[in-house]
Design an enzyme around this catalytic site. Structure first.
Site, mmCIF file in Angstrom:
data_model
loop_
_atom_site.group_PDB
_atom_site.id
_atom_site.type_symbol
_atom_site.label_atom_id
_atom_site.label_comp_id
_atom_site.label_asym_id
_atom_site.label_seq_id
_atom_site.Cartn_x
_atom_site.Cartn_y
_atom_site.Cartn_z
ATOM 1 N N ASP A 71 -10.243 11.023 9.658
ATOM 2 C CA ASP A 71 -11.111 9.637 9.155
ATOM 3 C C ASP A 71 -12.479 9.616 9.208
ATOM 4 O O ASP A 71 -13.098 9.733 10.322
ATOM 5 C CB ASP A 71 -10.314 8.840 10.265
ATOM 6 C CG ASP A 71 -10.844 7.274 10.126
ATOM 7 O OD1 ASP A 71 -10.687 6.350 10.990
ATOM 8 O OD2 ASP A 71 -11.358 6.989 9.080
ATOM 9 N N ASN B 58 -14.433 7.086 8.069
ATOM 10 C CA ASN B 58 -15.355 5.848 8.359
ATOM 11 C C ASN B 58 -14.617 4.844 9.160
ATOM 12 O O ASN B 58 -14.745 3.571 9.027
ATOM 13 C CB ASN B 58 -15.130 5.129 6.842
ATOM 14 C CG ASN B 58 -13.626 4.783 6.366
ATOM 15 O OD1 ASN B 58 -12.699 5.342 7.072
ATOM 16 N ND2 ASN B 58 -13.448 3.596 5.531
ATOM 17 N N ASP C 147 -11.469 3.680 10.160
ATOM 18 C CA ASP C 147 -10.616 2.607 9.883
ATOM 19 C C ASP C 147 -9.239 3.104 10.180
ATOM 20 O O ASP C 147 -8.276 2.346 10.185
ATOM 21 C CB ASP C 147 -10.689 2.024 8.651
ATOM 22 C CG ASP C 147 -10.070 3.208 7.583
ATOM 23 O OD1 ASP C 147 -9.996 2.907 6.354
ATOM 24 O OD2 ASP C 147 -9.641 4.513 8.026
ATOM 25 N N ASP D 190 -9.220 10.097 5.167
ATOM 26 C CA ASP D 190 -9.858 9.790 3.893
ATOM 27 C C ASP D 190 -10.392 10.915 3.058
ATOM 28 O O ASP D 190 -10.520 11.858 3.805
ATOM 29 C CB ASP D 190 -10.573 8.581 3.698
ATOM 30 C CG ASP D 190 -11.587 8.820 5.109
ATOM 31 O OD1 ASP D 190 -11.568 7.883 6.126
ATOM 32 O OD2 ASP D 190 -12.204 9.982 4.970
ATOM 33 N N ASP E 78 -0.787 16.038 -6.372
ATOM 34 C CA ASP E 78 0.680 15.751 -6.144
ATOM 35 C C ASP E 78 0.909 14.665 -7.110
ATOM 36 O O ASP E 78 0.257 13.535 -7.085
ATOM 37 C CB ASP E 78 0.909 15.056 -4.576
ATOM 38 C CG ASP E 78 2.432 15.124 -4.448
ATOM 39 O OD1 ASP E 78 2.533 15.672 -3.177
ATOM 40 O OD2 ASP E 78 3.409 15.313 -5.304
ATOM 41 N N ASP F 205 6.261 15.935 -7.844
ATOM 42 C CA ASP F 205 7.372 15.405 -6.940
ATOM 43 C C ASP F 205 8.786 15.189 -7.503
ATOM 44 O O ASP F 205 8.714 14.590 -8.576
ATOM 45 C CB ASP F 205 6.513 13.975 -6.479
ATOM 46 C CG ASP F 205 7.371 13.191 -5.427
ATOM 47 O OD1 ASP F 205 7.516 13.772 -4.547
ATOM 48 O OD2 ASP F 205 7.790 12.373 -5.712
ATOM 49 N N GLU G 190 8.713 20.433 -7.270
ATOM 50 C CA GLU G 190 9.544 20.058 -6.012
ATOM 51 C C GLU G 190 10.667 20.044 -6.427
ATOM 52 O O GLU G 190 11.306 18.758 -7.025
ATOM 53 C CB GLU G 190 9.110 18.826 -5.162
ATOM 54 C CG GLU G 190 9.651 18.816 -3.818
ATOM 55 C CD GLU G 190 10.227 17.507 -3.392
ATOM 56 O OE1 GLU G 190 10.078 16.631 -4.273
ATOM 57 O OE2 GLU G 190 10.470 17.283 -2.256
ATOM 58 N N HIS H 298 5.425 17.720 4.586
ATOM 59 C CA HIS H 298 5.199 16.459 5.158
ATOM 60 C C HIS H 298 6.717 16.029 5.142
ATOM 61 O O HIS H 298 6.612 14.530 5.862
ATOM 62 C CB HIS H 298 4.481 15.607 4.197
ATOM 63 C CG HIS H 298 4.824 15.246 2.893
ATOM 64 N ND1 HIS H 298 5.025 16.432 1.921
ATOM 65 C CD2 HIS H 298 5.459 14.230 2.209
ATOM 66 C CE1 HIS H 298 5.512 16.175 0.942
ATOM 67 N NE2 HIS H 298 5.867 14.505 1.096
ATOM 68 N N ASP H 299 7.865 16.373 4.791
ATOM 69 C CA ASP H 299 9.155 15.840 4.853
ATOM 70 C C ASP H 299 10.038 16.380 5.725
ATOM 71 O O ASP H 299 11.384 16.070 5.778
ATOM 72 C CB ASP H 299 9.763 16.246 3.109
ATOM 73 C CG ASP H 299 9.299 15.239 2.528
ATOM 74 O OD1 ASP H 299 9.328 15.816 1.111
ATOM 75 O OD2 ASP H 299 8.610 14.172 2.501
HETATM 76 O O1 TEU Z 1 10.535 13.995 -1.803
HETATM 77 C C1 TEU Z 1 11.745 14.259 -2.653
HETATM 78 C C2 TEU Z 1 12.990 14.219 -1.997
HETATM 79 O O2 TEU Z 1 13.063 13.761 -0.843
HETATM 80 C C3 TEU Z 1 14.392 14.411 -2.590
HETATM 81 O O3 TEU Z 1 13.932 15.795 -3.587
HETATM 82 C C4 TEU Z 1 15.379 14.926 -1.750
HETATM 83 O O4 TEU Z 1 14.812 15.231 -0.486
HETATM 84 C C5 TEU Z 1 16.185 16.083 -2.313
HETATM 85 O O5 TEU Z 1 16.368 15.991 -3.526
HETATM 86 C C6 TEU Z 1 17.545 15.842 -1.300
HETATM 87 O O6 TEU Z 1 18.248 16.892 -1.882
HETATM 88 C C7 TEU Z 1 9.510 13.849 -2.657
HETATM 89 C C8 TEU Z 1 8.286 13.628 -1.602
HETATM 90 O O7 TEU Z 1 8.117 14.921 -1.145
HETATM 91 C C9 TEU Z 1 8.649 12.752 -0.441
HETATM 92 O O8 TEU Z 1 7.792 12.526 0.531
HETATM 93 C C10 TEU Z 1 8.858 11.356 -1.113
HETATM 94 O O9 TEU Z 1 9.236 10.317 -0.254
HETATM 95 C C11 TEU Z 1 9.817 11.345 -2.262
HETATM 96 O O10 TEU Z 1 9.697 12.517 -3.132
HETATM 97 C C12 TEU Z 1 9.669 10.159 -3.298
HETATM 98 O O11 TEU Z 1 8.353 10.330 -3.895
HETATM 99 CA CA CA Z 2 -10.848 6.340 6.941
#
Ligand code: TEU
Ligand code: CA
Length: 564
Positions: A21, A23, A25, A29, A98, A199, A256, A335-336
């Protein structure tokens, strides 16, 4: 295979909201990233993947986009973006954006128009259907839990949303919509981005006859992937995307494709098919999931001890299946998913050794590595005491749906959130031991993991034996050393396929041969490998072990040898 820049890419994933971060908040960023480019150069990575930075109401932290050509106000301005591109280029770091093609935010102008009336010009940019018997059109389950249909009162129809109800899916059978998406991709290609992470791309085609799904478990709604994942038309759209956006450019694409099989992956990544360069599949990391442990919740919330032989079999399916035909990705984290050192390592007694072992095991395989911010310093899962401390829309839905089953208590749900939630990967980057871990000078959008006092960048840089310097060595070996080609292009051969504790493999290319051998667990193991050792190029314990014969491996011990 013709050499491409992304063969030797080492990709560092930045979740901008949680990186730095600038700035004050409380939200990461773009200028915060600019401040930390020197750190990325020191780590040695040569590519970054930015999670979405477009205008968004942040229902799903930027994956719900309301303007594809605007920079999210939280993250800064287009001028900040242009400066980031310039600073990265100056430091020979490529930028992968992304790109979210499957859906928009419900606050996107297209959707605001589409929901006004059934004959609106934008109506067929989205997927609408009539209810059946006062219920949703089908019994299909959203990835975030509950129905994937939301009733829209104004036109008395339902719209489809694979993710949150504020994220209506786009209708890719509309050529008008597809062309809009190609124009957006070209807008960013012209701004100088070097790659796109596409995505949820496997979901962009749905069976619009909307059949009910089999529901043997009698759950309120049921995952029906075969109606909205990896359908044949997805490949047609990917090839059209290539023609309209990528042809003639050196832009890398990574799809993805969480649920893609190896057969699908061959279609997505075979160069002659002109779809993507590589894909990210969840099969590669899901060895600690066991749906039978708790049928009341979606499988991702379950956890078991990983089966190493299953992991070997799956990894080699991908190493052998794509080798010489497509390209592979290597990752433990994104991140998932929860953080790997908490998932498969040992953060209590062998934090450093297990984090280094996991990195050594994975990143000497064939494929392009993807490292999540904080992985290089051993950041772990978090266990916030209160549900209110969590931010992920998926957690909110999971908790509500899990307790509604009547079979999951609050404490059980919290334990699953601690072990399996996506927020584990999204806590603010831990820069130092000052308040808020140096991420911000104010309370951040999500609390910092309390272990930042000991796990942080400053502590890692001050410790020659840290996880950071182990990652730095791995990245240097992959990108700059005399072993770069054998690691990038070498043939992988698995050893000890049936050993339940030791993971060992060789990589061969020309006259060079590497042997990677690790003890994946805590119990010491003795192994006898018939190799003549030339040298050791990486290890996670101090003591040098020049022979692979009658080799005793300590807890999580990992060694990389050059062998004949
Ligand atoms: O994730 C995609 C996702 O979650 C699906 O592909 C699912 O998990 C999978 O097909 C289950 O078999 C992406 C991003 O990485 C995630 O952070 C977002 O929340 C999601 O898409 C929606 O944009
Ligand atoms: Ca910030």
């Amino acid at each position: 295979m013709e050499a491409k820049w992304w063969h030797k890419a080492v990709v560092y994933q930045i979740y901008p909201r949680s990186f730095k971060d600038s700035n004050q908040d409380g939200i990461g960023d773009l200028r915060g990233i600019i401040e930390k480019v020197d750190y990325l150069v020191k780590l040695g990575i040569n590519t970054i993947w930015l999670n979405p930075i477009f205008s968004s109401p942040n229902d799903d932290n930027g994956y719900d986009i309301s303007d594809f050509r605007g920079i999210m106000a939280d993250f800064g301005t287009m001028a900040d973006f242009d400066e980031l591109v310039m600073v990265l280029k100056k430091n020979n770091i490529r930028l992968v954006m992304d790109l979210v093609l499957n859906h928009t935010s419900d606050e996107h102008p297209w959707f605001l128009e589409a929901r006004k009336n059934k004959d609106n010009a934008y109506r067929d940019y989205y997927l609408w259907a009539q209810g059946r018997g006062g219920k949703e059109p089908t019994n299909w389950e959203s990835f975030f839990g509950g129905s994937l249909w939301e009733h829209d009162v104004r036109t008395d129809e339902y719209y489809l949303h694979l993710f949150s109800k504020k994220m209506p899916d786009l209708n890719w059978s509309s050529s008008k919509l597809r062309n809009e998406m190609y124009e957006i991709a070209n807008f960013w290609a012209e701004k100088g981005v070097d790659g796109f992470r596409i995505d949820a791309v496997v979901h962009i085609d749905k069976d619009s006859s909307y059949p009910q799904a089999d529901n043997p478990g009698g759950r309120p709604y049921v995952m029906a992937d075969y109606y909205y994942a990896n359908r044949p038309a997805v490949h047609d759209y990917c090839q059209e995307f290539y023609r309209e956006v990528l042809a003639g450019k050196e832009i890398m694409t990574v799809g993805e494709a969480a649920s893609a099989t190896i057969e699908e992956a061959l279609k997505y990544t075979a160069p002659e098919r002109e779809e993507f360069n590589m894909i990210i599949t969840f099969e590669a990391i899901s060895f600690d999931i066991d749906a039978s442990l708790n049928p009341a919740v979606p499988p991702k919330w379950t956890q078991k001890r990983p089966d190493l032989c299953e992991m070997k079999r799956v990894w080699m399916k991908w190493q052998d299946g794509l080798y010489g035909k497509g390209w592979n990705t290597l990752y433990w984290n994104n991140h998932d998913v929860p953080r790997v050192v908490s998932r498969y390592g040992n953060t209590e007694t062998y934090h450093k050794e297990s984090a280094k072992m996991l990195a050594t095991l994975l990143y000497f395989f064939w494929g392009t590595p993807y490292i999540l911010q904080g992985e290089e310093i051993g950041m772990t899962n978090v266990a916030f005491a209160e549900l209110a401390d969590y931010r992920d829309v998926e957690i909110e839905t999971f908790y509500r749906e899990a307790l509604a089953t009547g079979k999951v208590t609050h404490d059980q749900a919290m334990a699953m959130i601690h072990a399996r939630s996506r927020d584990n990967a999204r806590t603010p980057m831990q820069w130092d031991a000052t308040p808020q871990a140096g991420f911000s000078q104010v309370n951040p959008w999500m609390k910092v993991n309390p272990n930042y006092q000991t796990i942080n960048v400053a502590a890692n840089l001050a410790d020659a034996d840290s996880i950071f310097y182990h990652y730095q060595k791995i990245i240097a070996l992959r990108t700059k050393s005399v072993y770069s080609d054998v690691i990038t292009y070498g043939k992988t051969t698995l050893l000890l396929a049936d050993d339940e504790h030791i993971f060992a493999y060789t990589r061969e290319y020309g006259q060079q041969k590497l042997l990677v051998v690790v003890n994946f667990f805590e119990t010491p193991q003795v192994v006898d490998l018939p190799f003549d050792v030339q040298s050791i190029i990486l290890q996670n314990y101090a003591e040098v072990k020049q022979s692979t014969k009658q080799l005793t491996l300590r807890p999580y011990e990992a060694i990389v040898y050059v062998v004949q």
